[in-house]
Design an enzyme around this catalytic site. Structure first.
Site, PDB file in Angstrom:
ATOM      1  N   CYS A 163       1.173  -1.312  -0.051  1.00  0.00           N
ATOM      2  CA  CYS A 163      -0.797   0.226   0.223  1.00  0.00           C
ATOM      3  C   CYS A 163       0.259   0.722   0.025  1.00  0.00           C
ATOM      4  O   CYS A 163      -0.077   2.232  -0.180  1.00  0.00           O
ATOM      5  CB  CYS A 163      -1.093  -0.610   1.575  1.00  0.00           C
ATOM      6  SG  CYS A 163      -1.512  -1.446   1.564  1.00  0.00           S
ATOM      7  N   HIS A 303      -1.830   8.520   6.177  1.00  0.00           N
ATOM      8  CA  HIS A 303      -2.147   7.089   5.494  1.00  0.00           C
ATOM      9  C   HIS A 303      -3.896   6.549   5.481  1.00  0.00           C
ATOM     10  O   HIS A 303      -4.553   6.354   4.916  1.00  0.00           O
ATOM     11  CB  HIS A 303      -1.290   6.137   5.778  1.00  0.00           C
ATOM     12  CG  HIS A 303      -1.701   5.044   5.430  1.00  0.00           C
ATOM     13  ND1 HIS A 303      -1.436   4.500   4.024  1.00  0.00           N
ATOM     14  CD2 HIS A 303      -1.589   3.099   5.834  1.00  0.00           C
ATOM     15  CE1 HIS A 303      -1.838   2.921   3.180  1.00  0.00           C
ATOM     16  NE2 HIS A 303      -1.698   2.598   4.599  1.00  0.00           N
ATOM     17  N   GLU A 314      -0.364   5.510  13.623  1.00  0.00           N
ATOM     18  CA  GLU A 314      -0.267   6.597  12.192  1.00  0.00           C
ATOM     19  C   GLU A 314       0.003   8.036  13.512  1.00  0.00           C
ATOM     20  O   GLU A 314       0.567   8.634  13.342  1.00  0.00           O
ATOM     21  CB  GLU A 314      -0.982   7.108  11.314  1.00  0.00           C
ATOM     22  CG  GLU A 314      -0.544   7.729  10.442  1.00  0.00           C
ATOM     23  CD  GLU A 314      -1.053   8.100   8.860  1.00  0.00           C
ATOM     24  OE1 GLU A 314      -0.537   8.810   8.765  1.00  0.00           O
ATOM     25  OE2 GLU A 314      -2.086   7.183   8.707  1.00  0.00           O
ATOM     26  N   LYS A 335      -8.965   8.452   1.572  1.00  0.00           N
ATOM     27  CA  LYS A 335      -9.465   7.487   2.252  1.00  0.00           C
ATOM     28  C   LYS A 335     -10.864   7.089   2.362  1.00  0.00           C
ATOM     29  O   LYS A 335     -11.546   6.186   2.713  1.00  0.00           O
ATOM     30  CB  LYS A 335      -8.879   6.395   2.772  1.00  0.00           C
ATOM     31  CG  LYS A 335      -7.413   5.701   2.749  1.00  0.00           C
ATOM     32  CD  LYS A 335      -6.531   4.628   2.801  1.00  0.00           C
ATOM     33  CE  LYS A 335      -5.214   4.852   2.288  1.00  0.00           C
ATOM     34  NZ  LYS A 335      -4.799   5.937   2.320  1.00  0.00           N
ATOM     35  N   HIS A 340      -9.872   2.198   0.548  1.00  0.00           N
ATOM     36  CA  HIS A 340      -8.148   2.329   0.073  1.00  0.00           C
ATOM     37  C   HIS A 340      -7.850   1.348  -1.314  1.00  0.00           C
ATOM     38  O   HIS A 340      -8.529   0.388  -1.232  1.00  0.00           O
ATOM     39  CB  HIS A 340      -7.802   1.237   1.119  1.00  0.00           C
ATOM     40  CG  HIS A 340      -6.286   1.003   1.656  1.00  0.00           C
ATOM     41  ND1 HIS A 340      -5.257   1.270   0.628  1.00  0.00           N
ATOM     42  CD2 HIS A 340      -5.376   0.752   2.819  1.00  0.00           C
ATOM     43  CE1 HIS A 340      -4.154   1.623   0.678  1.00  0.00           C
ATOM     44  NE2 HIS A 340      -4.183   0.609   2.246  1.00  0.00           N
ATOM     45  N   PHE A 399       1.586  -3.659   4.033  1.00  0.00           N
ATOM     46  CA  PHE A 399       1.609  -5.059   4.143  1.00  0.00           C
ATOM     47  C   PHE A 399       3.844  -5.594   4.347  1.00  0.00           C
ATOM     48  O   PHE A 399       4.060  -4.882   3.337  1.00  0.00           O
ATOM     49  CB  PHE A 399       1.326  -5.598   4.002  1.00  0.00           C
ATOM     50  CG  PHE A 399      -0.190  -5.665   4.420  1.00  0.00           C
ATOM     51  CD1 PHE A 399      -0.717  -4.820   5.561  1.00  0.00           C
ATOM     52  CD2 PHE A 399      -1.229  -6.838   4.011  1.00  0.00           C
ATOM     53  CE1 PHE A 399      -2.126  -5.096   5.898  1.00  0.00           C
ATOM     54  CE2 PHE A 399      -2.879  -6.811   4.317  1.00  0.00           C
ATOM     55  CZ  PHE A 399      -3.205  -6.197   5.056  1.00  0.00           C
TER      56      PHE A 399
END
Length: 414
Positions: A163, A303, A314, A335, A340, A399
């Protein structure tokens, strides 16, 4: 001396709009692009919602015969690149095409083609598998097809950092241009992951929101009631070029690219490191690379996935880097409206960050209703804000522990 790098063109295919104007207007108005999925049968799937692009027609951007040789993720990439090139008024010919490159990211590439052709193999046998299966499916085909469509012969490669792929692509393109290895790079990310297997896999991980009865309110970054991310699809492309090249051709300049940082958590397959060290370090490296102070940053495009762990960590990372200034920052999550977009997220959010600087307006984090004591910063809840934005940072985390941060600044002359 490092060359200065600017943004001169933008193109986007997103759940909230195709093209920059529709995209930006939707973000500022706080419009969600999440809905019930209708491109696949979701009757046996636990999740039935996504940031699906309903009105995209590949043949609006690509010759019909050529489009048949591409997966949907490549359709999106070529369309976004075409819009960005047109927006930049970039003329490409044999006098400059060897100095124009492509760096494009994707997390999983042609998963639609993969699933379709696997079904053909099982039901009809090996001889019926398409000869285009491999060149449609492999992840590098987005950057490869962009180069072939527009005859771009400069540096060309694909970033695959889950991502964080889109932000990694912008950052690596920035470094190529700084070093003078190209004059122009088409940078971005693309993803078309809405398939039965993708949804089943992410659902098995408990990563996705299960608010099937309320799609538009399902993605709620930093909200106490968040329960997972909403899968989306799309692409974003930015024309990055050296300032010297942009001035020579009298290009419109949206913003300047100033700093880039990328790190690894080296911790877990999917979870962020508990101390948020990797994400914090990526931001610190980007700030140092930009040669500015943390307190110079006005806005962070987070994010902000709407998962319990990401949003919490975050927030911790932002506090580590910015300390007291963290509470003065404006922070929002694209998002919340797009869902996402996985490997495309950083590119689409990079575009949102550039437009924030260009327009001096910050889009909201929608669906923010319930305060989370562990997420206690200013996430620009539900309503856009008009304010001067000189420096902005965009975060992406993937990830495997991939972290990437990119800093854009208001262009203030040569």
């Amino acid at each position: 001396m490092r060359k200065r790098v600017v943004v001169t063109g933008l193109g986007v295919v997103s759940p909230v709009g195709i093209g920059i104007d529709k995209f930006w207007n939707s973000l500022i108005r706080g419009i969600s692009g999440v809905s019930l999925i209708d491109s696949i049968d979701t009757s046996d799937l636990p999740v039935k919602i996504g940031g699906e692009i309903k009105e995209f027609n590949a043949e609006d951007f690509i010759d019909k015969k050529e489009a048949k040789k591409m997966d949907r993720f490549t359709h999106f990439a070529v369309a976004a690149a075409k819009m960005a090139i047109e927006d930049a008024k970039l003329k490409i010919d044999d006098t400059n095409n060897e100095k124009i490159g492509v760096v494009f990211g994707s997390g999983i590439g042609g998963v639609i083609t993969w699933e379709e052709q696997h079904k053909v193999l099982l039901e009809k046998g090996a001889k019926r598998v398409s000869p285009f299966f491999v060149p449609m499916m492999i992840v590098n085909m987005a950057s490869a097809q962009i180069s072939m469509m527009f005859n771009l012969k400069g540096p060309n490669f694909t970033t695959v950092t889950a991502c964080a792929s889109g932000t990694t692509a912008i950052g690596e393109a920035f470094k190529i241009l700084q070093e003078g290895r190209a004059d122009v790079i088409i940078a971005g990310g693309t993803e078309a992951p809405i398939t039965p297997l993708s949804i089943a896999g992410f659902s098995s991980m408990k990563a996705l929101s299960t608010r099937n009865d309320d799609p538009q309110r399902a993605s709620r970054p930093f909200d106490r009631e968040r329960d997972g991310f909403v899968m989306g699809e799309g692409a974003g492309a930015l024309v990055l070029e050296t300032l010297e090249n942009a001035l020579k051709r009298k290009a419109k300049i949206y913003a300047e690219v100033l700093g880039y940082g990328c790190t690894a958590d080296a911790y877990h397959l999917t979870q962020p490191a508990p101390d948020a060290e990797g994400a914090a370090r990526a931001m610190e490296i980007a700030i140092s690379d930009a040669n500015i102070r943390p307190e110079d940053i006005d806005y962070i495009n987070a994010h902000g996935t709407s998962t319990p762990l990401n949003d919490k960590f975050e927030t911790i990372a932002i506090k580590k880097v910015f300390k007291e200034h963290a509470y003065k920052l404006y922070i929002s999550s694209t998002k919340s409206m797009t869902g996402h977009l996985l490997g495309a997220a950083g590119a689409v959010e990079g575009i949102a960050t550039v437009l924030t600087i260009y327009n001096d307006e910050i889009h909201p984090t929608i669906n923010y209703e319930y305060e989370d004591p562990e997420c206690d910063l200013n996430y620009v809840p539900n309503k856009s804000i008009k304010t001067k934005v000189n420096f902005a940072l965009s975060n992406s985390m993937g990830f495997g522990g991939h972290n990437a941060s990119i800093i854009f600044g208001k262009y203030k002359g040569d």
